[in-house]
Design a protein around this motif. Structure first.
Motif, PDB file in Angstrom:
ATOM      1  N   ASP A 112      -7.657  -3.848  -0.427  1.00  0.00           N
ATOM      2  CA  ASP A 112      -8.419  -3.747  -1.451  1.00  0.00           C
ATOM      3  C   ASP A 112      -9.160  -2.422  -1.340  1.00  0.00           C
ATOM      4  O   ASP A 112      -9.414  -1.515  -2.110  1.00  0.00           O
ATOM      5  CB  ASP A 112      -9.594  -4.864  -1.466  1.00  0.00           C
ATOM      6  N   LEU A 138       0.871  -1.074  -0.029  1.00  0.00           N
ATOM      7  CA  LEU A 138      -0.080   0.070   0.039  1.00  0.00           C
ATOM      8  C   LEU A 138       0.974   1.194   0.040  1.00  0.00           C
ATOM      9  O   LEU A 138       0.650   2.177  -0.755  1.00  0.00           O
ATOM     10  CB  LEU A 138      -0.931   0.013   1.372  1.00  0.00           C
ATOM     11  N   GLN A 179       2.694   1.776  -3.467  1.00  0.00           N
ATOM     12  CA  GLN A 179       1.858   2.242  -4.356  1.00  0.00           C
ATOM     13  C   GLN A 179       1.410   3.708  -4.496  1.00  0.00           C
ATOM     14  O   GLN A 179       1.677   4.281  -5.262  1.00  0.00           O
ATOM     15  CB  GLN A 179       0.486   1.469  -4.104  1.00  0.00           C
ATOM     16  N   ARG A 236      -6.802   0.798  -1.494  1.00  0.00           N
ATOM     17  CA  ARG A 236      -6.535   0.739  -3.037  1.00  0.00           C
ATOM     18  C   ARG A 236      -7.612   1.527  -3.804  1.00  0.00           C
ATOM     19  O   ARG A 236      -7.347   2.397  -4.614  1.00  0.00           O
ATOM     20  CB  ARG A 236      -6.249  -0.284  -3.599  1.00  0.00           C
TER      21      ARG A 236
END
Length: 466
Positions: free
Chosen positions: A428, A223, A226, A431
């Motif tokens: 999830d 995470l 990203q 994101r």
């Protein structure tokens, strides 16, 4: 004097025949109305041509940048200089429609032996006069059409410069909105990186305490990476937008800039009426320029047709000549000359016919170019009108979706802390939230950018309103 009157009369009669095709605006090559699905009520709102750019844009920082771009952009300076060039060429060509009158004065003193065996004599001669040299009587309209072609080229250049100004305003605004969007996305990405670093620290402590597995720790690490990757990409885009903005504005702005408005406040611009597609024929500078190019092409056809007929020129002179300066302006010293000349093409081996073929082909090209320009203008307005409606709907839907995604992320984190779900669910949700927030900013940027596109597509006004 009778000869001068005759010359003036011939000048007045010149150009009485015009062989150029009559200029008629080609039929509208688009639908008579914009699609009602997204055009809305075309009677509501303001005409773009009546809204000054200072009134259209709300952001004070953007106004400063546009003002500097109009004053310092190098490409715009070239466009302005090209107007002066076209104006000069028109004046040169238009001057051929009138006689060129020149004045002269002469004085000579010579000594010669008139009769062998006699003494030499000294002779003085004085003369003054005005004359017309090779003035073409434009019976067939050749010179007039060449002048009209030059005038239309000049007017087309003026419109091209106005079109460039509008394009410059659009480019500055679009680049500015890209920079502002990137800045907001960077702020979001930096806050996300900070939050995820804290999450990674907590995951590390939980791993060391044996509360969670290494899988949860590594997922938390992805995470963070990203967000860091996205942050670097956004900073690159922001730097490129700033660099392009400096080029558009002709260099850095001196002094501090006013505070910018957020993207969400940029869409509060005056409501523009779509009007009818036929309005574009006089509102869009590129369409007007294309029509002027068509006028010029038709005038050149007339000039090419006139080349098949005789060319008649006049020369004339009126003055005084005397051996004595005291008697220079007496009636006995008056001199005049007047003579026409005619030139008729007989064997040119197809030169004039070839010139006419070229002129007619260029007229056909100009017609097609004009129709294509009108169609392009119609499409740009229609696209922008569709964007005004559907981008607003997208932004509204994305705002609701982002709110729901944020709530999902909060629930996922709560469920994970309570041991109800795995960290994969949190991964999830985080994101999806980050992507949704970034998409919302991008849609807001696209929405305000589309409003500027609509303003320019409708021939937006460039009046300096202060």
């Amino acid at each position: 004097m009778r000869n001068l009157i005759a010359l003036a009369a011939a000048t007045a009669l010149a150009g009485c025949v015009n062989m150029a095709p009559k200029h008629e605006r080609p039929p509208l090559s688009t639908a008579a109305d914009y699609p009602a699905e997204f055009a809305g009520d075309v009677t509501l709102g303001q005409r773009a041509t009546e809204v000054a750019w200072r009134d259209f844009f709300a952001d004070p920082q953007l106004k400063v940048l546009i003002e500097q771009a109009i004053g310092r952009n190098r490409d715009l300076a070239v466009a302005v200089a090209q107007i002066e060039e076209a104006r000069g060429l028109y004046r040169i060509q238009d001057a051929d429609r009138l006689p060129t009158v020149g004045a002269s004065a002469d004085a000579t003193r010579s000594r010669s032996q008139l009769v062998p065996g006699t003494g030499a004599a000294t002779i003085n001669r004085y003369s003054v006069g005005v004359g017309v040299t090779s003035f073409e009587l434009d019976f067939w309209g050749r010179v007039k059409n060449l002048s009209e072609a030059a005038r239309s080229q000049y007017l087309a250049t003026e419109q091209a410069e106005r079109a460039f100004r509008l394009a410059l305003v659009r480019d500055v605004a679009s680049t500015y909105f890209s920079a502002r969007g990137a800045e907001e996305q960077i702020e979001l990405a930096e806050a996300t990186v900070t939050s995820r670093k804290e999450g990674l620290r907590i995951a590390k402590r939980r791993l060391d305490a044996g509360v969670t597995s290494a899988l949860d720790y590594r997922q938390s690490e992805t995470l963070l990476t990203q967000a860091e990757t996205q942050l670097a990409s956004l900073k690159l885009g922001k730097a490129q937008a700033d660099n392009f903005l400096a080029v558009l504005t002709g260099g850095p702005v001196a002094g501090p800039l006013p505070a910018p408005l957020p993207l969400v406040a940029q869409a509060q611009s005056p409501t523009l009426t779509a009007g009818l597609p036929s309005d574009l024929l006089v509102a869009r500078p590129d369409v007007v320029a294309a029509e002027e190019q068509l006028r010029a092409a038709r005038a050149n056809v007339g000039a090419a047709r006139a080349a098949f007929f005789p060319s008649i020129s006049l020369t004339g002179n009126l003055g005084f000549s005397s051996l004595s300066l005291d008697n220079l302006f007496s009636d006995d010293s008056m001199t005049w000359s007047f003579g026409p000349s005619i030139s008729l093409p007989i064997f040119d081996f197809g030169r004039n016919k070839g010139n006419l073929t070229v002129a007619e082909a260029r007229e056909n090209i100009a017609v097609a170019t004009y129709e294509r320009t009108v169609q392009g203008a119609f499409r740009e307005v229609a696209d922008a009108l569709a964007g005004r409606r559907y981008l607003a709907e997208q932004v509204d839907a994305q705002e609701r979706g982002t709110l729901a995604t944020r709530q999902i992320a909060d629930l996922a984190r709560k469920r994970y802390r309570e041991g109800v779900s795995t960290y994969l669910e949190v991964l999830d949700a985080e994101r999806n939230l980050f992507a949704s927030e970034q998409t919302l900013i991008e849609l807001r940027r696209a929405q305000v950018d589309n409003l500027v596109t609509l303003y320019v597509a409708l021939g937006g006004g460039l009046v300096e309103s202060r």
